[in-house]
Design a protein around this motif. Sequence first.
Motif, PDB file in Angstrom:
ATOM      1  N   PHE A 176       0.736  -1.195   0.091  1.00 59.40           N
ATOM      2  CA  PHE A 176       0.420   0.361  -0.099  1.00 59.40           C
ATOM      3  C   PHE A 176       0.612   1.047  -0.304  1.00 59.40           C
ATOM      4  CE2 PHE A 176      -3.094  -2.997   2.107  1.00 59.40           C
ATOM      5  CZ  PHE A 176      -3.475  -3.369   1.143  1.00 59.40           C
ATOM      6  N   VAL A 177       0.652   1.793  -1.215  1.00 56.03           N
ATOM      7  CA  VAL A 177       0.735   2.815  -1.148  1.00 56.03           C
ATOM      8  C   VAL A 177       0.121   4.491  -1.080  1.00 56.03           C
ATOM      9  CG1 VAL A 177       2.885   4.676  -2.097  1.00 56.03           C
ATOM     10  CG2 VAL A 177       3.149   2.131  -2.609  1.00 56.03           C
ATOM     11  N   VAL A 178       0.224   5.199   0.236  1.00 51.19           N
ATOM     12  CA  VAL A 178      -0.258   6.583   0.780  1.00 51.19           C
ATOM     13  C   VAL A 178       0.315   7.918   0.326  1.00 51.19           C
ATOM     14  CG1 VAL A 178      -1.999   8.112   2.371  1.00 51.19           C
ATOM     15  CG2 VAL A 178      -1.297   5.233   2.496  1.00 51.19           C
ATOM     16  N   ASP A 179      -0.305   8.363  -0.922  1.00 50.63           N
ATOM     17  CA  ASP A 179      -0.270   8.993  -2.069  1.00 50.63           C
ATOM     18  C   ASP A 179      -0.180  10.607  -1.050  1.00 50.63           C
ATOM     19  OD1 ASP A 179       1.439  10.732  -3.476  1.00 50.63           O
ATOM     20  OD2 ASP A 179       0.139  10.701  -5.311  1.00 50.63           O
ATOM     21  N   GLY A 180       0.190  10.763   0.114  1.00 47.31           N
ATOM     22  CA  GLY A 180       0.024  12.256   0.782  1.00 47.31           C
ATOM     23  C   GLY A 180      -2.228  12.279   0.638  1.00 47.31           C
ATOM     24  N   SER A 181      -2.054  11.490   1.032  1.00 47.24           N
ATOM     25  CA  SER A 181      -4.047  11.238   1.408  1.00 47.24           C
ATOM     26  C   SER A 181      -4.563  12.748   2.374  1.00 47.24           C
ATOM     27  CB  SER A 181      -4.519   9.644   1.424  1.00 47.24           C
ATOM     28  OG  SER A 181      -6.303   9.619   0.979  1.00 47.24           O
ATOM     29  N   PRO A 182      -5.313  13.415   1.733  1.00 48.51           N
ATOM     30  CA  PRO A 182      -6.050  14.311   2.420  1.00 48.51           C
ATOM     31  C   PRO A 182      -6.818  13.505   3.279  1.00 48.51           C
ATOM     32  CG  PRO A 182      -7.767  14.041   0.556  1.00 48.51           C
ATOM     33  CD  PRO A 182      -6.400  13.184  -0.067  1.00 48.51           C
ATOM     34  N   ASP A 183      -6.756  12.429   3.692  1.00 49.15           N
ATOM     35  CA  ASP A 183      -8.185  11.802   4.699  1.00 49.15           C
ATOM     36  C   ASP A 183      -7.424  10.948   5.777  1.00 49.15           C
ATOM     37  OD1 ASP A 183      -7.642   9.741   3.544  1.00 49.15           O
ATOM     38  OD2 ASP A 183     -10.107   8.848   2.089  1.00 49.15           O
ATOM     39  N   ASP A 184      -7.985  10.134   6.150  1.00 48.44           N
ATOM     40  CA  ASP A 184      -7.607   9.308   7.849  1.00 48.44           C
ATOM     41  C   ASP A 184      -6.890   7.785   6.568  1.00 48.44           C
ATOM     42  OD1 ASP A 184      -9.901   8.780   7.215  1.00 48.44           O
ATOM     43  OD2 ASP A 184     -10.294   8.608   9.630  1.00 48.44           O
ATOM     44  N   SER A 185      -6.844   7.780   5.845  1.00 44.56           N
ATOM     45  CA  SER A 185      -6.320   6.814   5.003  1.00 44.56           C
ATOM     46  C   SER A 185      -5.139   5.967   5.678  1.00 44.56           C
ATOM     47  CB  SER A 185      -5.901   6.703   2.641  1.00 44.56           C
ATOM     48  OG  SER A 185      -6.791   6.915   3.162  1.00 44.56           O
ATOM     49  N   GLN A 195       3.071  -3.915   3.002  1.00 45.06           N
ATOM     50  CA  GLN A 195       3.817  -3.254   3.342  1.00 45.06           C
ATOM     51  C   GLN A 195       2.749  -2.034   3.459  1.00 45.06           C
ATOM     52  OE1 GLN A 195       7.507  -2.724   0.896  1.00 45.06           O
ATOM     53  NE2 GLN A 195       7.258  -5.191   0.365  1.00 45.06           N
ATOM     54  N   LEU A 196       3.917  -1.373   3.684  1.00 46.33           N
ATOM     55  CA  LEU A 196       2.741  -0.105   4.424  1.00 46.33           C
ATOM     56  C   LEU A 196       3.743   1.960   4.128  1.00 46.33           C
ATOM     57  CD1 LEU A 196       0.270   2.563   4.647  1.00 46.33           C
ATOM     58  CD2 LEU A 196       0.210   1.861   6.996  1.00 46.33           C
ATOM     59  N   ILE A 197       3.392   1.932   2.964  1.00 44.89           N
ATOM     60  CA  ILE A 197       4.215   3.919   2.561  1.00 44.89           C
ATOM     61  C   ILE A 197       3.825   4.113   2.252  1.00 44.89           C
ATOM     62  CG2 ILE A 197       5.807   4.218   0.949  1.00 44.89           C
ATOM     63  CD1 ILE A 197       6.600   0.717   0.089  1.00 44.89           C
ATOM     64  N   GLN A 198       4.137   6.031   3.024  1.00 50.17           N
ATOM     65  CA  GLN A 198       3.314   7.053   2.961  1.00 50.17           C
ATOM     66  C   GLN A 198       4.403   7.756   2.793  1.00 50.17           C
ATOM     67  OE1 GLN A 198       2.623   8.487   7.191  1.00 50.17           O
ATOM     68  NE2 GLN A 198       0.478   9.596   5.935  1.00 50.17           N
ATOM     69  N   HIS A 199       4.370   8.628   0.872  1.00 53.40           N
ATOM     70  CA  HIS A 199       4.524  10.094   0.999  1.00 53.40           C
ATOM     71  C   HIS A 199       4.506  10.994   1.936  1.00 53.40           C
ATOM     72  CE1 HIS A 199       4.783   8.348  -3.853  1.00 53.40           C
ATOM     73  NE2 HIS A 199       5.341   7.607  -3.155  1.00 53.40           N
ATOM     74  N   SER A 200       5.990  11.637   1.731  1.00 55.33           N
ATOM     75  CA  SER A 200       5.383  13.018   1.808  1.00 55.33           C
ATOM     76  C   SER A 200       4.280  14.332   1.975  1.00 55.33           C
ATOM     77  CB  SER A 200       6.495  13.859   2.616  1.00 55.33           C
ATOM     78  OG  SER A 200       7.565  13.991   0.821  1.00 55.33           O
ATOM     79  N   ARG A 201       4.098  13.704   0.693  1.00 56.36           N
ATOM     80  CA  ARG A 201       3.167  14.539   0.039  1.00 56.36           C
ATOM     81  C   ARG A 201       2.080  14.295  -1.136  1.00 56.36           C
ATOM     82  NH1 ARG A 201       4.523  17.428  -5.192  1.00 56.36           N
ATOM     83  NH2 ARG A 201       6.797  17.583  -5.518  1.00 56.36           N
ATOM     84  N   ASN A 202       1.105  14.627  -1.852  1.00 59.55           N
ATOM     85  CA  ASN A 202       0.793  14.365  -2.718  1.00 59.55           C
ATOM     86  C   ASN A 202       1.494  14.158  -4.241  1.00 59.55           C
ATOM     87  OD1 ASN A 202      -1.677  15.060  -5.480  1.00 59.55           O
ATOM     88  ND2 ASN A 202      -1.252  13.148  -4.428  1.00 59.55           N
TER      89      ASN A 202
END
Length: 318
Positions: free
Chosen positions: A42-51, A67-74
């Motif tokens: 899963f790659v959370v691409d600066g999502s504006p909600d609480d994904s 794997q859970l990956i989070q981008h620093s922004r969209n």
Amino acid sequence: MTVEKTYSIVVPVYGNAAGIPFLLERLEQLSSGMDSRVEVVFVVDGSPDDSYEILSRSLPGFSLHTQLIQHSRNFGSFAAIRTGMKHATGDFIAVMAADLQEPPELVLDFFRVLAANGADVAVGRREGRDDPALSRLSSTAFWRIYRRWVFPDMPEGGVDIFACNRAVAEEILALDESHSSLVGLLYWVGFRRIEIPYRRQPREHGKSGWSSAKKIRYLLDSVFSFTDLPLTLLIGVGAIGSLFTMLVGVAVLAVFLSGGITEPGYTPLMLVILFSTFTMLVALGIVGSYVWRAFENTKRRPSAIVMSHWVSDIHANV
């Protein structure tokens, strides 16, 4: 000894908080049809909600390796897909959207074909979509232009879900380009490709972030990254316009010599304007062609990609 094949599913996430529980449920059902290890990236691409928060709470109890990956922004969906492919560990990698409009079960068909060595790339060919009429109309127009001027081999509905083997993924990741199209690169690298039909489902949760502005930007990125069409059009318009203005210029000069034009300075002014306007377009097109070639070299794409290499093990007698 047979080596067990492994599979990775990359899921970019943006504004999908409401649908995450349903997504996880479908992925667990999907894994039951697999006979090997499956991981989900899963790659959370600066999502504006609480994904991200929902995934971080849900994944510890999830039955699949994740794997859970989070981008620093969209950074955009294609950047998220690239990140997911970079971190995926499977021999085969599928990419699917989190909104479930593309049936996750299609991934099983992709993996079966790839694992059987029937193809190197599998893409979903959309044969219908249960979307509002305006959305269908705009999407049809967009992809028709895209196929006409960028990649004629692409399915009529574009590519929203695909899978590839490790070799193709490594070639795509090696092309580290910004302001490009990952799907365009998928077609540019070639390899054996197969299309599997499906019907797009209506979106049940959230709202699509694929706006008209993003579509136009994606189209422009693809045009300027994979074709010299704008330069060709510029040269063509300039050449046709030059021929037309030459005829008009000859007519103006003939009228002037016959005494039909008496206004001082009119004839030379018209001749200069007519001949210079389209001549400049041709000149810009020629200069642009050289710039295009220099731009192509800065991308550092290989001149060719070797898909297979066989060497005989029979040695000549000395």
